[in-house]
Design an enzyme around this catalytic site. Structure first.
Site, PDB file in Angstrom:
ATOM      1  N   GLU A   1     -33.959 -16.985 -39.760  1.00  0.00           N
ATOM      2  CA  GLU A   1     -34.016 -18.378 -39.827  1.00  0.00           C
ATOM      3  C   GLU A   1     -33.972 -19.007 -38.440  1.00  0.00           C
ATOM      4  O   GLU A   1     -32.977 -19.989 -38.210  1.00  0.00           O
ATOM      5  CB  GLU A   1     -33.236 -19.156 -40.944  1.00  0.00           C
TER       6      GLU A   1
ATOM      7  N   GLU B   1     -37.035 -12.326 -50.453  1.00  0.00           N
ATOM      8  CA  GLU B   1     -35.997 -12.983 -51.141  1.00  0.00           C
ATOM      9  C   GLU B   1     -36.750 -13.659 -52.297  1.00  0.00           C
ATOM     10  O   GLU B   1     -36.524 -15.075 -52.398  1.00  0.00           O
ATOM     11  CB  GLU B   1     -35.216 -14.127 -50.249  1.00  0.00           C
TER      12      GLU B   1
END
Length: 395
Positions: free
Chosen positions: A186, A294
């Site tokens: 991220e 994910e």
């Protein structure tokens, strides 16, 4: 059990998905009465459920993220061993757990997961070496990395040295036991005026260079492991273009990157399938691998504002979720897996959990009923599971 689908069958399923998803979107936006529940879901096949790991073997590894207590339960451990070919440590390989202090590490929880995986012929993904996240006292970029006076001339070099040593020591510990690492997690900003997440303590310490430092240290510590950059909302064209630009720049500097991890926290009707496919195609066009890292499918089609303002989140569906919402979820799983199976650059698809009894979406972004995974709280396969493994099943 392997699947063969014709074009007409795929189009039929996608049409069904779109119609059910449209209903779910209306329901979520208050345009349909909760009393309109739709017909009950079709009974699932009575046969023993075929293992996901076998069904997907010709396409990619299929994995799940777990905590160590998952393998303490005999029932959970048996399901994991039967269904999945890969494991990810949900939290226990992150810096907040492993990085106790400078030069001190806690590898025990991660080692426990790895031992279970290897005992059952499962691969292991490493997640993650560098992250910025902080919530209260939980810090995935521990303070010891950044100790010292920022105005000292050597401060930047000191922090860089700590980062190199941490990545080197961790990757060395797991060398030969982990087949891929999410090196950085991220790092791309959601702000249209920024490329990098500038609120990250890593960026504040010495700008974008921490990304290259981490990748180079990981490659030096393990020449054979696959190195990924992991990101969410890669389906968004603007965010994806920033990510791809960063990757191009890193590769031009000689930084070794093997692929992109797409988190893929999606909902019953967002994002469009075309956006998901384009994200995978754009990465493959650079000659890189794709992994879905994910995956879960939320029952709520929240706007982005929900993540900033809890009052903007959709209301709780309650304990008795409407049948048509669960049907839309099942068909959504079928549709996205159809995309995945036709993308040869995908090397693994990992769910963020395996049972609805343990999912971050029960409390994030707000506390409410959410059932985003393939197995229910009693470890029974849901309609979503059967739409993936059985092309004849129609919920």
């Amino acid at each position: 059990m392997m699947r063969a689908r014709g074009t007409s069958l795929r189009l039929f399923y996608i049409a069904l998905t779109l119609s059910s998803v449209a209903w779910a979107a209306d329901f979520a936006n208050g345009q349909t009465s909760p009393a309109h529940d739709g017909p009950p879901l079709a009974a699932t096949p009575g046969a023993e459920p075929p293992p996901l790991r076998s069904v997907m073997a010709k396409h990619f590894l299929v994995g799940t993220a777990i905590e160590p207590d998952s393998i303490d339960s005999p029932a959970d451990a048996a399901l994991l061993a039967a269904q999945f070919s890969s494991l990810t440590a949900e939290n226990k390989m992150k810096p907040g757990t492993i990085g106790v202090a400078e030069g001190r590490y806690d590898f025990e929880p991660a080692d426990k997961i790895i031992a279970f995986a290897h005992a059952h012929g499962m691969a292991v993904r490493g997640h993650t070496l560098v992250w910025h996240f902080q919530s209260g006292n939980w810090k995935e970029a521990p303070d010891w990395f950044f100790a010292g006076a920022r105005d000292e001339p050597q401060y930047r070099d000191i922090v860089a040295a700590r980062l190199r040593k941490y990545v080197t020591d961790v990757v060395t510990h797991f060398r030969g036991k982990v087949y891929a690492w999410d090196v950085v997690n991220e790092v791309i900003s959601d702000n249209s005026n920024q490329v990098y997440r500038e609120d990250s303590p890593w960026y504040r310490a010495f700008g974008k260079d921490y990304i290259a430092i981490a990748f180079r240290a990981a490659r030096a510590a393990d020449p054979d492991v696959k190195l990924y950059i992991n990101e969410y909302n890669t389906d968004d064209p603007n965010k994806r273009e920033k990510l791809l630009t960063v990757i191009r720049e890193l590769r031009a500097e000689g930084v070794s990157i093997d692929g992109v991890g797409h988190q893929m926290h999606i909902s019953v009707n967002r994002p469009p399938l075309a956006n998901i496919k384009q994200a995978l195609d754009d990465v493959a066009a650079l000659g890189l691998e794709n992994q879905v890292t994910e995956l879960d499918v939320s029952l709520y089609a929240d706007s982005g504002e929900c993540w900033r303002n809890p009052h903007a989140c959709l209301p709780d569906l309650g304990r008795s979720v409407p049948n048509d919402v669960m049907r839309a979820q099942a068909l959504r799983y079928r549709a996205v897996f159809d995309v995945f199976e036709h993308e040869p650059s995908i090397k693994a698809v990992t769910f963020w959990g395996y049972s609805d009894k343990h999912t971050w979406l029960s409390s994030t972004p707000v506390s409410r009923t959410n059932l985003p995974l393939l197995f229910d709280a009693d470890l029974r396969p849901k309609a979503a599971y059967w739409t993936i493994v059985d092309p004849a099943y129609q919920p």
